[in-house]
Enzyme design. Structure first.
Site, PDB file in Angstrom:
ATOM      1  CE  LYS A  22     -13.813 -22.527  29.704  1.00 13.93           C
ATOM      2  NZ  LYS A  22     -14.356 -23.874  29.989  1.00 13.93           N
ATOM      3  NE  ARG A  82     -19.198 -27.387  35.046  1.00 11.81           N
ATOM      4  CZ  ARG A  82     -18.131 -26.887  34.431  1.00 11.81           C
ATOM      5  NH1 ARG A  82     -17.324 -26.042  35.068  1.00 11.81           N
ATOM      6  NH2 ARG A  82     -17.854 -27.218  33.197  1.00 11.81           N
ATOM      7  CG  MET A  88      -3.937  -1.794  42.316  1.00 12.77           C
ATOM      8  SD  MET A  88      -5.179  -0.586  42.778  1.00 12.77           S
ATOM      9  CE  MET A  88      -5.741  -1.197  44.347  1.00 12.77           C
ATOM     10  CE1 TYR A 127       1.513   1.255  50.115  1.00 13.47           C
ATOM     11  CE2 TYR A 127       1.289  -0.272  48.275  1.00 13.47           C
ATOM     12  CZ  TYR A 127       1.107   0.990  48.815  1.00 13.47           C
ATOM     13  OH  TYR A 127       0.552   1.970  48.070  1.00 13.47           O
TER      14      TYR A 127
END
Ligand SMILES: *Cc1c(COP(=O)(O)O)cnc(C)c1O
Length: 368
Positions: free
Chosen positions: A44, A138, A308, A260
């Site tokens: 998954k 769950r 980023m 930054y």
């Protein structure tokens, strides 16, 4: 890996994740030999970030791997479209608008409540695995629903019975109770003449428990070489190594700040390298001024805030140049940065760090 080959893989990509085929298959063998149970390989979330198609194609060649497990029908469809033919179990169950996908791509649902059971009956999805809730709270039928379930499923092929551990790594008492509860559920089915082919309960952390009435294990993190707990007994090896190229190198003067917010200030003249890997590639920003990358057995620390697409590292006194490769996660010469190390620094689990490695990072299978 063949040396010349590597260059071809890299061409045009600033970052990539090497998926080591040998380590993946060795981890699976190790788990099979340890448990003696069939492997349901959990792929998954794009195989925990390793690339579900590539990983599934490797795993489907292994006879002990009986199932590939995905979270959603859509993930199963992706594998089928790529030509994967092994059985696929959809752990997240089935919803109304997914029925066609299950049918078209021969996916097997985990049915865990009466809503889904009625849907399977109505739509004539014959083969299912049934899930019981023994403590995860769950998905899963509750224990006291068992008689009603047994009454309803007579027309279906109950190929599997399963439950799931929430705390196999931390709560022995609960886990042992679950093993007993699930055994009595399996017994109740058998007394009613239902003998599912697969009985599966253990995840990676649960491998340390003895579940002798089960004949399969559903393992994810451990096949990728991740350790679900500190006392995990198998020496599985990390399958994914994440690499990135140096874009530029430059000098920093004493007093200069980096990136930054200027959260790093040089206390002396320094050399720095700018690496093509940032938080959009999956590097947790939390590692700003904390983490490091590897370059030929050297640990080069991260300076300032991770951005980023790029991260600045300390390269003072190091011979490094544009196009050189640094290791963001994994092995470089004799040193290794483990997913567990990064997870600890970010107060999370290795699972999250693995599946955060983003789409921009090209996955390549290597044979070492
Ligand atoms: C993800 C998942 C697993 C695999 O867990 P690991 O800890 O990665 O081995 C097994 N079973 C279910 C139901 C899951 O959702």
């Amino acid at each position: 890996m063949v040396k010349g080959e590597k260059k071809i893989y890299l061409k045009g990509f600033r970052s990539w994740a090497e998926i080591n085929r040998k380590r993946l298959t060795e981890n699976v063998s190790m788990i099979y030999n340890f448990t003696g149970k069939y492997i349901f390989a959990v792929v998954k979330a794009d195989a925990y970030g390793h690339g579900a198609v590539n990983v599934s194609k490797i795993l489907e060649e292994i006879p002990e791997v009986r199932y590939l497990c995905v979270a959603t029908a859509e993930e199963g469809k992706e594998l089928r479209k790529a030509g994967v033919s092994k059985k696929i179990l959809v752990l997240g169950g089935i919803l109304d608008d997914e029925v066609k996908c299950f049918r078209d791509y021969s996916l097997i649902p985990v049915v865990s409540d009466f809503y889904q059971l009625n849907l399977a009956l109505k739509e004539n999805l014959k083969t299912v695995h049934l899930k019981f809730d023994t403590g995860m709270h769950r998905l899963g039928f509750l224990s006291d629903e068992i008689e009603e379930v047994i009454k309803k499923v007579k027309g279906l092929d109950i190929e599997g019975l399963m439950s799931h551990f929430p705390s196999a790594d931390t709560d022995r008492e609960l886990t042992e109770k679950q093993i007993l509860t699930f055994r009595s559920i399996v017994n109740t089915f058998q007394r009613s003449g239902i003998y599912p082919k697969y009985i599966h309960l253990q995840n990676s952390a649960g491998l340390v428990y003895n579940c002798d009435y089960c004949n399969a294990v559903r393992v994810g993190i451990s096949i990728y070489g991740g350790k679900p707990s500190n006392n995990f007994p198998l020496p599985v090896k990390t399958v994914m190594s994440v690499k990135a190229k140096v874009i530029t190198v430059k000098k920093l003067k004493k007093g200069d700040t980096v990136s930054y917010g200027g959260t790093f200030r040089a206390h002396r003249d320094m050399d720095i390298a700018v690496v093509a890997f940032g938080y959009a590639d999956g590097l947790p920003r939390e590692l700003s001024n904390k983490g490091f990358f590897l370059f030929k057995d050297r640990k080069l620390r991260i300076l300032g805030n991770i951005t980023m697409d790029m991260t600045v590292i300390d390269a003072t006194g190091i011979k490094i140049k544009p196009m050189d490769t640094v290791t963001v996660i994994g092995k470089d010469c004799k040193k290794e940065i483990y997913f567990e190390d990064i997870a600890k620094m970010c107060r999370t689990i290795p699972y999250e760090i693995m599946c955060r490695i983003s789409k921009r990072v090209k996955r390549v299978v290597v044979d070492e």
